[in-house]
Design a protein around this motif. Structure first.
Motif, PDB file in Angstrom:
ATOM      1  N   ILE A 195       0.841  -1.199   0.000  1.00 34.86           N
ATOM      2  CA  ILE A 195       0.000   0.000   0.000  1.00 34.86           C
ATOM      3  C   ILE A 195       0.878   1.252   0.000  1.00 34.86           C
ATOM      4  CG2 ILE A 195      -1.811   1.291   1.207  1.00 34.86           C
ATOM      5  CD1 ILE A 195      -2.824  -1.440   0.433  1.00 34.86           C
ATOM      6  N   CYS A 196       0.551   2.149  -0.921  1.00 28.34           N
ATOM      7  CA  CYS A 196       1.292   3.409  -1.023  1.00 28.34           C
ATOM      8  C   CYS A 196       0.315   4.570  -0.872  1.00 28.34           C
ATOM      9  CB  CYS A 196       1.960   3.477  -2.402  1.00 28.34           C
ATOM     10  SG  CYS A 196       2.714   5.059  -2.809  1.00 28.34           S
ATOM     11  N   ILE A 197       0.723   5.581  -0.108  1.00 26.93           N
ATOM     12  CA  ILE A 197      -0.109   6.794  -0.051  1.00 26.93           C
ATOM     13  C   ILE A 197       0.366   7.745  -1.139  1.00 26.93           C
ATOM     14  CG2 ILE A 197      -0.972   8.706   1.331  1.00 26.93           C
ATOM     15  CD1 ILE A 197      -1.545   6.842   3.309  1.00 26.93           C
ATOM     16  N   ASP A 198      -0.517   7.998  -2.101  1.00 25.80           N
ATOM     17  CA  ASP A 198      -0.225   8.823  -3.274  1.00 25.80           C
ATOM     18  C   ASP A 198      -0.390  10.298  -2.930  1.00 25.80           C
ATOM     19  OD1 ASP A 198       0.344   9.269  -5.916  1.00 25.80           O
ATOM     20  OD2 ASP A 198      -1.579   8.574  -6.689  1.00 25.80           O
ATOM     21  N   ASP A 199       0.239  11.155  -3.718  1.00 29.48           N
ATOM     22  CA  ASP A 199       0.070  12.617  -3.569  1.00 29.48           C
ATOM     23  C   ASP A 199       0.327  13.044  -2.134  1.00 29.48           C
ATOM     24  OD1 ASP A 199      -0.811  12.420  -6.183  1.00 29.48           O
ATOM     25  OD2 ASP A 199      -2.929  12.571  -5.681  1.00 29.48           O
ATOM     26  N   PHE A 200       1.278  12.392  -1.478  1.00 26.61           N
ATOM     27  CA  PHE A 200       1.453  12.634  -0.047  1.00 26.61           C
ATOM     28  C   PHE A 200       1.810  14.099   0.229  1.00 26.61           C
ATOM     29  CE2 PHE A 200       3.504  12.657   4.107  1.00 26.61           C
ATOM     30  CZ  PHE A 200       2.525  12.019   4.842  1.00 26.61           C
ATOM     31  N   GLY A 201       1.162  14.645   1.217  1.00 22.19           N
ATOM     32  CA  GLY A 201       1.417  16.024   1.619  1.00 22.19           C
ATOM     33  C   GLY A 201       0.360  16.989   1.134  1.00 22.19           C
ATOM     34  N   THR A 202      -0.490  16.541   0.204  1.00 19.69           N
ATOM     35  CA  THR A 202      -1.490  17.457  -0.347  1.00 19.69           C
ATOM     36  C   THR A 202      -2.814  17.379   0.406  1.00 19.69           C
ATOM     37  OG1 THR A 202      -2.299  15.847  -1.946  1.00 19.69           O
ATOM     38  CG2 THR A 202      -0.525  17.296  -2.667  1.00 19.69           C
ATOM     39  N   GLY A 203      -2.978  16.370   1.223  1.00 19.10           N
ATOM     40  CA  GLY A 203      -4.288  16.209   1.875  1.00 19.10           C
ATOM     41  C   GLY A 203      -4.160  16.110   3.367  1.00 19.10           C
ATOM     42  N   TYR A 204      -5.192  15.546   3.923  1.00 15.89           N
ATOM     43  CA  TYR A 204      -5.244  15.329   5.358  1.00 15.89           C
ATOM     44  C   TYR A 204      -4.275  14.216   5.706  1.00 15.89           C
ATOM     45  CZ  TYR A 204      -7.415  12.691   9.245  1.00 15.89           C
ATOM     46  OH  TYR A 204      -7.656  11.971  10.369  1.00 15.89           O
ATOM     47  N   SER A 205      -3.328  14.455   6.581  1.00 21.35           N
ATOM     48  CA  SER A 205      -2.499  13.337   7.027  1.00 21.35           C
ATOM     49  C   SER A 205      -2.381  13.328   8.523  1.00 21.35           C
ATOM     50  CB  SER A 205      -1.079  13.395   6.454  1.00 21.35           C
ATOM     51  OG  SER A 205      -0.934  14.478   5.628  1.00 21.35           O
ATOM     52  N   ASN A 206      -2.587  12.176   9.052  1.00 23.14           N
ATOM     53  CA  ASN A 206      -2.378  12.000  10.466  1.00 23.14           C
ATOM     54  C   ASN A 206      -1.232  11.004  10.607  1.00 23.14           C
ATOM     55  OD1 ASN A 206      -2.433  11.081  13.139  1.00 23.14           O
ATOM     56  ND2 ASN A 206      -4.550  11.770  13.314  1.00 23.14           N
TER      57      ASN A 206
ATOM     58  N   THR B 128      11.513  16.915   5.158  1.00 25.41           N
ATOM     59  CA  THR B 128      10.843  16.442   6.365  1.00 25.41           C
ATOM     60  C   THR B 128      10.061  15.156   6.117  1.00 25.41           C
ATOM     61  OG1 THR B 128      10.659  18.724   7.109  1.00 25.41           O
ATOM     62  CG2 THR B 128       9.248  17.112   8.214  1.00 25.41           C
ATOM     63  N   ILE B 129       9.381  15.094   4.981  1.00 24.53           N
ATOM     64  CA  ILE B 129       8.626  13.876   4.649  1.00 24.53           C
ATOM     65  C   ILE B 129       9.584  12.685   4.537  1.00 24.53           C
ATOM     66  CG2 ILE B 129       7.228  12.689   2.899  1.00 24.53           C
ATOM     67  CD1 ILE B 129       5.983  15.413   2.168  1.00 24.53           C
TER      68      ILE B 129
ATOM     69  N   SER C 215       3.725  18.303  -6.846  1.00 24.32           N
ATOM     70  CA  SER C 215       3.617  19.749  -6.626  1.00 24.32           C
ATOM     71  C   SER C 215       4.721  20.244  -5.685  1.00 24.32           C
ATOM     72  CB  SER C 215       2.240  20.106  -6.069  1.00 24.32           C
ATOM     73  OG  SER C 215       2.028  19.472  -4.830  1.00 24.32           O
ATOM     74  N   PHE C 216       5.224  19.367  -4.804  1.00 33.38           N
ATOM     75  CA  PHE C 216       6.345  19.752  -3.939  1.00 33.38           C
ATOM     76  C   PHE C 216       7.666  19.641  -4.677  1.00 33.38           C
ATOM     77  CE2 PHE C 216       3.167  18.088  -0.892  1.00 33.38           C
ATOM     78  CZ  PHE C 216       2.927  19.276  -0.221  1.00 33.38           C
ATOM     79  N   VAL C 217       7.737  18.605  -5.533  1.00 31.84           N
ATOM     80  CA  VAL C 217       8.996  18.356  -6.256  1.00 31.84           C
ATOM     81  C   VAL C 217       9.245  19.470  -7.277  1.00 31.84           C
ATOM     82  CG1 VAL C 217      10.173  16.748  -7.813  1.00 31.84           C
ATOM     83  CG2 VAL C 217       8.773  15.871  -5.918  1.00 31.84           C
ATOM     84  N   ARG C 218       8.160  19.952  -7.879  1.00 32.19           N
ATOM     85  CA  ARG C 218       8.259  20.929  -8.967  1.00 32.19           C
ATOM     86  C   ARG C 218       9.122  22.131  -8.585  1.00 32.19           C
ATOM     87  NH1 ARG C 218       3.048  23.089  -9.366  1.00 32.19           N
ATOM     88  NH2 ARG C 218       2.305  21.071 -10.112  1.00 32.19           N
ATOM     89  N   ASP C 219       8.891  22.673  -7.384  1.00 30.60           N
ATOM     90  CA  ASP C 219       9.557  23.928  -7.014  1.00 30.60           C
ATOM     91  C   ASP C 219      10.652  23.740  -5.975  1.00 30.60           C
ATOM     92  OD1 ASP C 219       7.821  25.279  -8.737  1.00 30.60           O
ATOM     93  OD2 ASP C 219       6.261  25.352  -7.191  1.00 30.60           O
ATOM     94  N   ILE C 220      11.106  22.500  -5.862  1.00 25.62           N
ATOM     95  CA  ILE C 220      12.073  22.139  -4.835  1.00 25.62           C
ATOM     96  C   ILE C 220      13.322  23.040  -4.864  1.00 25.62           C
ATOM     97  CG2 ILE C 220      13.838  20.495  -5.595  1.00 25.62           C
ATOM     98  CD1 ILE C 220      12.566  18.355  -4.099  1.00 25.62           C
ATOM     99  N   MET C 221      13.732  23.457  -6.072  1.00 24.37           N
ATOM    100  CA  MET C 221      14.973  24.212  -6.210  1.00 24.37           C
ATOM    101  C   MET C 221      14.782  25.709  -5.976  1.00 24.37           C
ATOM    102  SD  MET C 221      16.636  21.590  -6.612  1.00 24.37           S
ATOM    103  CE  MET C 221      18.216  22.425  -6.467  1.00 24.37           C
ATOM    104  N   THR C 222      13.520  26.169  -6.037  1.00 22.66           N
ATOM    105  CA  THR C 222      13.291  27.613  -5.948  1.00 22.66           C
ATOM    106  C   THR C 222      12.514  28.004  -4.694  1.00 22.66           C
ATOM    107  OG1 THR C 222      11.359  27.251  -7.350  1.00 22.66           O
ATOM    108  CG2 THR C 222      13.348  28.069  -8.437  1.00 22.66           C
ATOM    109  N   ASP C 223      11.797  27.069  -4.107  1.00 28.59           N
ATOM    110  CA  ASP C 223      10.951  27.380  -2.957  1.00 28.59           C
ATOM    111  C   ASP C 223      11.487  26.620  -1.748  1.00 28.59           C
ATOM    112  OD1 ASP C 223       8.959  27.479  -1.011  1.00 28.59           O
ATOM    113  OD2 ASP C 223       7.363  27.622  -2.513  1.00 28.59           O
TER     114      ASP C 223
END
Ligand code: C2E
Ligand code: CA
Ligand code: CA
Ligand code: CA
Length: 278
Positions: free
Chosen positions: A175-186, A220-221, A203-211
Motif C-alpha cells: 500500500i502506497c499513499i499517493d500525492d502525499f502532503g497534499t491532503g489530510y495526514s495523520n 521532512t517527509i 507539486s512539492f517536487v516541482r519547485d524544490i529548487m526555488t521554494d
C-alpha cells in the motif's frame, strides 16, 4: 493542473463539461468505451537511483478514442468517479496491470512491481478485497508485486480504512499513499494502517529548487518516512537538480520525465531489453 507538454502525445480535448447533457453524453461514451475496449494502460517506470534499475511501474489509464485520439485520465476519471463507472473501469485497470506484470515476469525480466491507482469510490466498495483476491488468483501474480496507490482522503474514515487496509495487507499486497502532503495526514495513522510507501506529490517536487518551503517539506517527509520505517518515492522528477536534491535527502526511488514518461507496454519492454543487455 496537469501539464500537457507534448511528452504524452495527447490530443487537445475539451475541458470537463459542466452541462448535464454533455456529462450524460460523456457518461454514455465511457460506458461504450469499456465495452469496446478502448482504454489502454501506459506504464511509467519507477527507478531506484542507486542502481539505475527499473524497480516497478505505475499503471496510468488513457482512453484511445477512435476519432479524438489519446485522451488523458483527467478528462474522464472525474466523470467515471461521479457515475460509478470507475468501479468496472478500475477493475479492468487492475486486471490488465496484473496480467501485464505477469507477462513480463514470464518473459524473464527482473522482478518489478506494478502500482495501480485506486479511487475512493472503489475503496469504499464492499467487494474491493474480494475482487482483488479474484484478480490475484486469475492472473497468478505474486501479491507482493502489486501495489495499490490510495490517497490520504481515503483514510479519513479511520475505522473503514483500518478494516480495508488490514484485509488488503493480509493478501500480501503493498500500500502506497499517493500525492502525499497534499491532503489530510495523520502521522500516527501511517503506522497504524501499516503503509508500505509514501509518494511525495509532484507539486512539492516541482519547485524544490526555488521554494525553500517546498524543499523543507520534502526533506521532512523523507526523514519522517525513514523514521517510521516506510519507503518513500518522489514523483514528477524532471531535472537533474531535483534528482540530486532528493538523493541528498535520502530519497532513492523516483519517477518522472527526467527518466521516462508513461509509456505503452511495448516501449517498456524495449527499455527492459536494453537494461538486460547492459
Ligand atoms: P497521479 O496518480 O498523481 O499520476 C501522476 C501523473 O503525473 C500522471 O498523469 C503522469 O503522467 C504525470 N507525470 C509523470 N511524470 C511527470 C513529470 O515528470 N512531470 C509532470 N509534470 N507530470 C508527470 P496522468 O497519467 O495524466 O494521470 C493523472 C491522474 O489521473 C493520476 O495522477 C491519477 O490520479 C489519475 N489516474 C490515472 N490512471 C488512473 C487509474 O487507472 N485509476 C484511477 N482511479 N485514477 C487514475
Ligand atoms: Ca498515482
Ligand atoms: Ca500526484
Ligand atoms: Ca493521484
Amino acid at each position: 493542473r496537469m501539464k500537457d507538454d507534448g511528452k504524452n502525445n495527447y490530443t487537445i480535448f475539451k475541458p470537463i463539461p459542466n452541462s448535464g447533457i454533455e456529462r450524460l453524453t460523456l457518461e454514455n461514451s465511457i460506458r461504450k468505451a469499456l465495452q469496446l475496449n478502448e482504454f489502454v494502460l501506459y506504464y511509467q517506470p519507477k527507478i531506484d537511483t542507486l542502481t539505475g534499475q527499473i524497480i516497478g511501474t505505475e499503471a496510468l489509464v488513457r482512453w484511445n478514442h477512435p476519432t479524438l485520439g489519446l485522451i488523458p485520465p483527467g478528462k474522464f476519471i472525474p466523470i467515471a468517479e461521479e457515475t460509478g463507472l470507475i468501479v468496472p473501469l478500475g477493475e479492468w485497470v487492475l486486471r490488465t496491470a496484473c496480467s501485464q506484470n505477469k507477462i513480463w515476469k514470464e518473459k524473464g525480466y527482473p522482478p518489478m512491481s506494478v502500482s495501480v491507482n485506486l479511487s475512493s469510490r472503489q475503496f469504499s466498495k464492499h467487494n474491493l478485497v474480494e475482487s482483488i483476491k479474484e484478480i490475484l488468483l486469475e492472473t497468478r501474480i505474486d501479491p507482493q508485486y502489486l501495489e495499490l496507490e490510495i490517497t490520504e482522503s481515503m483514510t479519513m474514515n479511520v475505522e473503514v480504512a483500518i478494516e480495508v487496509l488490514g484485509r488488503l495487507k493480509e493478501l500480501g499486497i503493498q500500500i502506497c499513499i499517493d500525492d502525499f502532503g497534499t491532503g489530510y495526514s495523520n502521522l500516527y495513522y501511517l503506522k497504524l494502517f501499516s503503509i508500505d510507501r509514501l509518494k511525495i506529490d509532484q507539486s512539492f517536487v516541482r519547485d524544490i529548487m526555488t521554494d525553500s518551503n517546498d524543499a523543507n517539506i520534502v526533506a521532512t517527509i523523507i526523514a519522517m518516512a525513514h523514521n517510521l520505517g516506510i519507503d518513500v518515492i518522489a514523483e514528477g522528477v524532471e531535472t537533474k537538480e531535483q534528482l540530486d536534491f532528493l538523493r541528498s535527502q535520502g530519497c532513492h526511488e523516483v519517477q518522472g520525465f527526467y527518466y521516462h514518461p508513461p509509456l505503452p507496454a511495448e516501449q517498456i519492454e524495449q527499455l527492459l531489453l536494453k537494461t538486460l543487455s547492459m
